[in-house]
Every structure is written in structure tokens, then in C-alpha cells.
Design an enzyme around this catalytic site. Structure first.
Site, PDB file in Angstrom:
ATOM      1  N   HIS A   1       8.789   7.396 -28.439  1.00  0.00           N
ATOM      2  CA  HIS A   1       7.704   8.169 -27.896  1.00  0.00           C
ATOM      3  C   HIS A   1       7.443   9.525 -28.719  1.00  0.00           C
ATOM      4  O   HIS A   1       6.555   9.916 -29.294  1.00  0.00           O
ATOM      5  CB  HIS A   1       7.433   8.292 -26.584  1.00  0.00           C
ATOM      6  CG  HIS A   1       6.242   9.123 -26.051  1.00  0.00           C
ATOM      7  ND1 HIS A   1       5.130   8.777 -25.944  1.00  0.00           N
ATOM      8  CD2 HIS A   1       6.365  10.570 -25.675  1.00  0.00           C
ATOM      9  CE1 HIS A   1       4.402   9.723 -25.482  1.00  0.00           C
ATOM     10  NE2 HIS A   1       5.071  11.018 -25.300  1.00  0.00           N
TER      11      HIS A   1
ATOM     12  N   GLU B   1       8.583  16.573 -26.984  1.00  0.00           N
ATOM     13  CA  GLU B   1       7.623  17.247 -25.716  1.00  0.00           C
ATOM     14  C   GLU B   1       7.790  18.653 -25.469  1.00  0.00           C
ATOM     15  O   GLU B   1       6.924  19.423 -25.158  1.00  0.00           O
ATOM     16  CB  GLU B   1       7.851  16.133 -24.463  1.00  0.00           C
ATOM     17  CG  GLU B   1       7.370  15.118 -24.697  1.00  0.00           C
ATOM     18  CD  GLU B   1       5.994  14.726 -24.570  1.00  0.00           C
ATOM     19  OE1 GLU B   1       5.132  16.011 -24.396  1.00  0.00           O
ATOM     20  OE2 GLU B   1       5.474  13.627 -24.801  1.00  0.00           O
TER      21      GLU B   1
ATOM     22  N   ARG C   1      -5.063  20.474 -17.715  1.00  0.00           N
ATOM     23  CA  ARG C   1      -4.075  19.246 -17.933  1.00  0.00           C
ATOM     24  C   ARG C   1      -4.317  18.734 -19.249  1.00  0.00           C
ATOM     25  O   ARG C   1      -3.175  17.984 -19.890  1.00  0.00           O
ATOM     26  CB  ARG C   1      -3.816  18.533 -16.720  1.00  0.00           C
ATOM     27  CG  ARG C   1      -2.573  17.676 -16.965  1.00  0.00           C
ATOM     28  CD  ARG C   1      -2.465  16.976 -15.426  1.00  0.00           C
ATOM     29  NE  ARG C   1      -1.217  16.152 -15.493  1.00  0.00           N
ATOM     30  CZ  ARG C   1      -0.508  15.432 -14.613  1.00  0.00           C
ATOM     31  NH1 ARG C   1      -1.233  15.595 -13.213  1.00  0.00           N
ATOM     32  NH2 ARG C   1       0.536  14.700 -14.616  1.00  0.00           N
TER      33      ARG C   1
ATOM     34  N   ARG D   1       0.831  -1.269   0.054  1.00  0.00           N
ATOM     35  CA  ARG D   1      -0.205   0.022   0.091  1.00  0.00           C
ATOM     36  C   ARG D   1       0.807   1.456  -0.056  1.00  0.00           C
ATOM     37  O   ARG D   1       0.255   2.278   0.364  1.00  0.00           O
ATOM     38  CB  ARG D   1      -1.007  -0.090   1.167  1.00  0.00           C
ATOM     39  CG  ARG D   1      -2.271  -0.968   1.400  1.00  0.00           C
ATOM     40  CD  ARG D   1      -3.388  -0.815   1.980  1.00  0.00           C
ATOM     41  NE  ARG D   1      -4.281  -1.994   1.897  1.00  0.00           N
ATOM     42  CZ  ARG D   1      -4.278  -2.818   2.522  1.00  0.00           C
ATOM     43  NH1 ARG D   1      -3.683  -2.968   3.678  1.00  0.00           N
ATOM     44  NH2 ARG D   1      -5.418  -3.743   2.393  1.00  0.00           N
TER      45      ARG D   1
ATOM     46  N   ASN E   1      -2.024  16.857 -23.472  1.00  0.00           N
ATOM     47  CA  ASN E   1      -1.959  15.683 -24.397  1.00  0.00           C
ATOM     48  C   ASN E   1      -2.118  16.059 -25.978  1.00  0.00           C
ATOM     49  O   ASN E   1      -2.396  15.097 -26.870  1.00  0.00           O
ATOM     50  CB  ASN E   1      -3.471  14.872 -24.127  1.00  0.00           C
ATOM     51  CG  ASN E   1      -3.196  14.133 -23.003  1.00  0.00           C
ATOM     52  OD1 ASN E   1      -2.354  13.238 -22.775  1.00  0.00           O
ATOM     53  ND2 ASN E   1      -4.196  14.510 -21.688  1.00  0.00           N
TER      54      ASN E   1
ATOM     55  N   LYS F   1       1.869  11.110 -12.515  1.00  0.00           N
ATOM     56  CA  LYS F   1       1.396  10.093 -13.046  1.00  0.00           C
ATOM     57  C   LYS F   1       2.249   8.803 -12.956  1.00  0.00           C
ATOM     58  O   LYS F   1       3.496   8.887 -13.375  1.00  0.00           O
ATOM     59  CB  LYS F   1       0.941  10.283 -14.641  1.00  0.00           C
ATOM     60  CG  LYS F   1      -0.138  11.352 -14.751  1.00  0.00           C
ATOM     61  CD  LYS F   1      -0.437  11.471 -16.318  1.00  0.00           C
ATOM     62  CE  LYS F   1      -1.709  12.195 -16.744  1.00  0.00           C
ATOM     63  NZ  LYS F   1      -1.846  12.416 -18.079  1.00  0.00           N
TER      64      LYS F   1
ATOM     65  N   GLU G   1      -6.218  15.878 -14.287  1.00  0.00           N
ATOM     66  CA  GLU G   1      -6.602  15.996 -15.561  1.00  0.00           C
ATOM     67  C   GLU G   1      -8.287  16.285 -15.967  1.00  0.00           C
ATOM     68  O   GLU G   1      -8.518  15.304 -16.738  1.00  0.00           O
ATOM     69  CB  GLU G   1      -5.899  14.754 -16.495  1.00  0.00           C
ATOM     70  CG  GLU G   1      -5.508  15.092 -17.920  1.00  0.00           C
ATOM     71  CD  GLU G   1      -4.822  14.053 -18.402  1.00  0.00           C
ATOM     72  OE1 GLU G   1      -3.868  14.299 -19.058  1.00  0.00           O
ATOM     73  OE2 GLU G   1      -5.138  12.741 -18.274  1.00  0.00           O
TER      74      GLU G   1
ATOM     75  N   HIS H   1      -1.042  13.645 -28.717  1.00  0.00           N
ATOM     76  CA  HIS H   1      -0.929  12.413 -28.312  1.00  0.00           C
ATOM     77  C   HIS H   1      -2.077  11.372 -28.489  1.00  0.00           C
ATOM     78  O   HIS H   1      -1.952  10.163 -28.532  1.00  0.00           O
ATOM     79  CB  HIS H   1      -0.916  12.393 -26.704  1.00  0.00           C
ATOM     80  CG  HIS H   1       0.469  12.833 -26.073  1.00  0.00           C
ATOM     81  ND1 HIS H   1       1.115  13.983 -26.435  1.00  0.00           N
ATOM     82  CD2 HIS H   1       1.408  12.291 -25.279  1.00  0.00           C
ATOM     83  CE1 HIS H   1       2.258  14.111 -25.739  1.00  0.00           C
ATOM     84  NE2 HIS H   1       2.374  13.182 -25.054  1.00  0.00           N
TER      85      HIS H   1
ATOM     86  N   HIS I   1      -0.094   8.248 -29.684  1.00  0.00           N
ATOM     87  CA  HIS I   1      -0.120   7.202 -28.904  1.00  0.00           C
ATOM     88  C   HIS I   1      -0.604   6.056 -29.768  1.00  0.00           C
ATOM     89  O   HIS I   1       0.002   4.874 -29.699  1.00  0.00           O
ATOM     90  CB  HIS I   1      -1.065   7.182 -27.766  1.00  0.00           C
ATOM     91  CG  HIS I   1      -0.472   7.848 -26.674  1.00  0.00           C
ATOM     92  ND1 HIS I   1      -0.930   8.321 -25.488  1.00  0.00           N
ATOM     93  CD2 HIS I   1       0.972   7.868 -26.292  1.00  0.00           C
ATOM     94  CE1 HIS I   1      -0.248   8.721 -24.477  1.00  0.00           C
ATOM     95  NE2 HIS I   1       1.096   8.725 -25.141  1.00  0.00           N
TER      96      HIS I   1
ATOM     97  N   LYS J   1       4.882  22.664 -17.183  1.00  0.00           N
ATOM     98  CA  LYS J   1       4.079  21.400 -16.900  1.00  0.00           C
ATOM     99  C   LYS J   1       3.721  21.602 -15.345  1.00  0.00           C
ATOM    100  O   LYS J   1       2.353  21.005 -15.000  1.00  0.00           O
ATOM    101  CB  LYS J   1       4.869  20.145 -17.112  1.00  0.00           C
ATOM    102  CG  LYS J   1       4.057  18.888 -16.573  1.00  0.00           C
ATOM    103  CD  LYS J   1       4.355  17.720 -17.083  1.00  0.00           C
ATOM    104  CE  LYS J   1       3.580  16.414 -16.814  1.00  0.00           C
ATOM    105  NZ  LYS J   1       4.019  15.236 -17.214  1.00  0.00           N
TER     106      LYS J   1
END
Length: 358
Positions: free
Chosen positions: A259, A179, A231, A115, A235, A137, A227, A238, A242, A217
Site C-alpha cells: 500500500h 503514510e 478528512r 448486528r 486521501n 473505518k 469524511e 490515494h 489506490h 489523524k
């Protein structure tokens, strides 16, 4: 460079980063330190880190294979078992030393083992410095689908040491630059104006861009941690990027893309949609396409690939009720969120990327 305060942790830079690490370790008890590396960072980055960090506590090195193809739940299971077998407890600390795969997956593994273990991110690639290691993230891929499993969990701190960039290939440096280009179009066009003049990446020039990108960021994350609105702007490029990255990863007859290479393609295509739907200046769309074709090379996407790439877009995390949602630009630094696009125009955008700049 001055440290940047995020939600409940700092991003520290250069020599000050190691000084802050020493202070943190003195002020907080840890039963054991685990350092997660991949086969590349173990060879090239771990010696640099250990020399500078001068850790006094017992250290256990955990190594995995390098690459996006290992960023999945099966690798997490191996890591959880390794932590258990080597005596990790809830007072242990994990240091994630590597690129985005390591910081994403290492944060996820640490946050879910017993945990939650404390963890520190030490990004070693340009991409992970400006994107993956900051913002909370964590997660892994589901098959070839990017970052489908994960959670929001903050590190104790992030340590950015530009010396690690000397260990990174030119291709991976170009990947990270994509990026920064994204930040240039969405939040600070001066970044794009600087990069547009690049014929290669100059490490002296890139330092300021890294700091500015992290600051951008972080400012976005502070306003929208989970998000829900602003936020989502991060993306940009993306949704398609992606899908292209996943498609090339799963295709046996294609070389996998980095990427950044996939996101660079995605930004061109999503600017094309922006020009068609929102009136974004077509000359800026053309400028990005010319730069990407020159700097990254043109990746061959055949017409037979288009339906498969489009199909992969439906798994994007921003989608709601089965609708594919895009982040488009009305102008530089002005995004429009959750835009839905006619399927025919989606196909035209993919063909636009392959066309010669006018």
C-alpha cells in the site's frame, strides 16, 4: 506516552496499553474472546501479545491467510461461519491482531456479526499503527477495488505496542512510512523534514513519528468523522495510489505493490498536479520524487499501463457524479479538495513519476 482520546475510545500505548486492557476486561463482561490473526501475526506477534496480555478468559484463535488478496467478502463469510460454529454471541469480544487487512476486515466482521460484537484493534505494522486501526473505518475490497464495502464502526480501544515493529520486514516498514510522509505534507511539515533525512528507518526515531501521526489523524477524525470535508485531506496520494495498487494486484505479469509503495507514487504524481494547477513549489515535488526513487526504488510503469490505471481511478470513493476528485496541495499543510483534472494532465503525471529528477 499519554493515551489519546478519540470519538468514544482511547488509543493506548506500550505497557499502559496492556494495563488498560486488563482494566477494561475486569469492568466489562465478555462471554468469550476471539483473536483474529493472519498466518504471519500468528507466528510472530501472537506469542508476544499473549505473554503481555495474560488473558484470563477463554480464547479462540481464528487464523486467515496473510495478504491484501484475502481482504474480500468471501473471507468475511468464512469468518462469520467460524464465529457461529464456535459459539460467538453478542457478549463476545474480538481482538484484531495484525496489519491493516486484519484491523479493517476484523472490525467489519465484528460489527456485522449478530448486528455487532465489540472489538479491539492491536495494530502490528507501522502502516496499521498510523492509519488503518484508528478512525473507525472498517471494510473489505471488491475484487481489486480498494475498500469498496464497509462501514464506520469504532473499536473499544486501540493498543499500540512498538515491540511488534521488530517483527515487520524493512519493506513493510517503508510502506508505513509513506503514510507518515502524507501527514508531513498535509498537516505537519516537520514530519517531512525529519523523514527527508532518513537513509533507513530507525525504530527509536520512528516512535515519536508514530505518536504524532496518530494524534494528527485523530484530530482530523474528531472534526470530520464521516469524511465530508477535512478528512478527505487524508486521501492525498490515494486517488492514483489506490488505482496503481489495484492494477498491480490484478496484473499477472506484475509483482504486487505494498500500500505504501503505491501511495508514495500517488503523492509524487498528485504533487505534480498541484504544481501545475495550484502553483505548489516544484522544488518540493522534486524533493519528494528524489526521496521516493531512492528510498523505495523506481517502479516501472509502462505507457501501455496508463489507460488501465486511469480507468481504475473512476472507482475511487471520493468521486461524485462520475467525476474523479483529487486532493491537491496549494502549499505545505494547505490542501484543496475535490479538484478535477484534465485527462491529458493525468497521463502526464504518471509519466512524470518515471522521469529522472532534475
Amino acid at each position: 506516552m499519554q493515551s489519546i482520546l478519540s470519538t468514544n475510545y482511547y488509543v493506548h500505548f506500550e505497557l499502559n496499553a496492556y494495563q488498560c486492557l486488563h482494566t477494561y476486561l475486569k469492568e466489562n463482561f465478555h462471554s468469550k474472546i476471539f483473536i483474529l490473526v493472519d498466518s504471519n501475526t500468528k507466528k510472530f506477534c501472537l506469542p508476544i501479545f499473549l505473554e503481555k496480555a495474560k488473558l484470563s478468559l477463554e480464547v479462540e484463535i481464528i487464523e486467515i491467510e496473510a495478504g491484501e488478496s484475502f481482504k474480500h467478502i468471501e473471507t468475511c463469510s468464512i469468518l462469520w461461519n467460524r464465529l457461529s460454529e464456535t459459539g460467538a454471541d453478542r457478549k463476545s469480544l474480538m481482538i484484531n491482531l495484525g496489519g491493516g487487512v486484519i484491523t479493517d476486515m476484523g472490525g467489519f466482521v465484528a460489527s456485522t456479526f449478530k448486528r455487532g460484537l465489540r472489538f479491539i484493534n492491536v495494530p502490528t505494522t507501522l502502516l496499521s499503527m498510523v492509519d488503518a486501526s484508528v478512525g473507525g473505518k472498517t471494510g473489505v475490497d471488491l475484487g481489486v477495488l480498494k475498500n469498496q464495502i464497509g462501514l464506520f464502526s469504532n473499536p473499544e480501544m486501540v493498543l499500540v505496542d512498538m515491540d511488534f515493529l521488530h517483527t515487520v520486514s524493512k519493506r513493510e516498514m517503508r510502506s508505513g512510512l509513506a503514510e507518515i510522509i502524507k501527514y508531513g505534507f498535509t498537516f505537519d511539515q516537520e514530519l517531512w523534514k525529519t523523514i527527508e533525512g532518513f537513509s533507513e528507518i530507525d525504530l527509536e526515531k520512528i516512535t515519536k513519528l508514530v505518536y504524532k501521526s496518530i494524534a494528527i489523524k485523530n484530530n482530523v477524525v474528531l472534526q470530520d468523522l464521516h469524511e465530508n470535508s477535512l478528512r478527505k485531506s487524508l486521501n492525498f496520494g490515494h486517488t492514483i495510489g489506490h488505482a496503481i495498487e489495484s492494477y498491480f494486484l490484478e496484473s499477472a505479469d506484475k509483482e504486487s505493490l505494498t500500500h505504501g509503495e503505491a501511495i508514495a507514487i500517488g503523492m509524487i504524481i498528485e504533487l505534480y498536479y498541484s504544481s501545475k494547477i495550484l502553483g505548489f513549489p516544484i522544488q518540493l515535488t522534486e524533493a519528494l520524487k528524489t526521496f521516493v526513487h531512492t528510498f523505495y526504488g523506481k517502479i516501472n510503469i509502462a505507457e501501455v499501463d496508463l489507460p488501465k490505471i486511469t480507468d481504475l481511478m473512476k472507482y475511487d470513493k471520493k468521486n461524485v457524479n462520475g467525476n474523479i476528485n483529487f486532493v491537491l496541495l496549494e502549499e505545505m499543510e494547505k490542501c484543496k479538495l475535490d479538484v478535477q483534472i484534465d485527462p491529458e494532465l493525468i497521463q502526464k503525471g504518471l509519466l512524470y513519476y518515471m522521469s529522472t529528477s532534475s
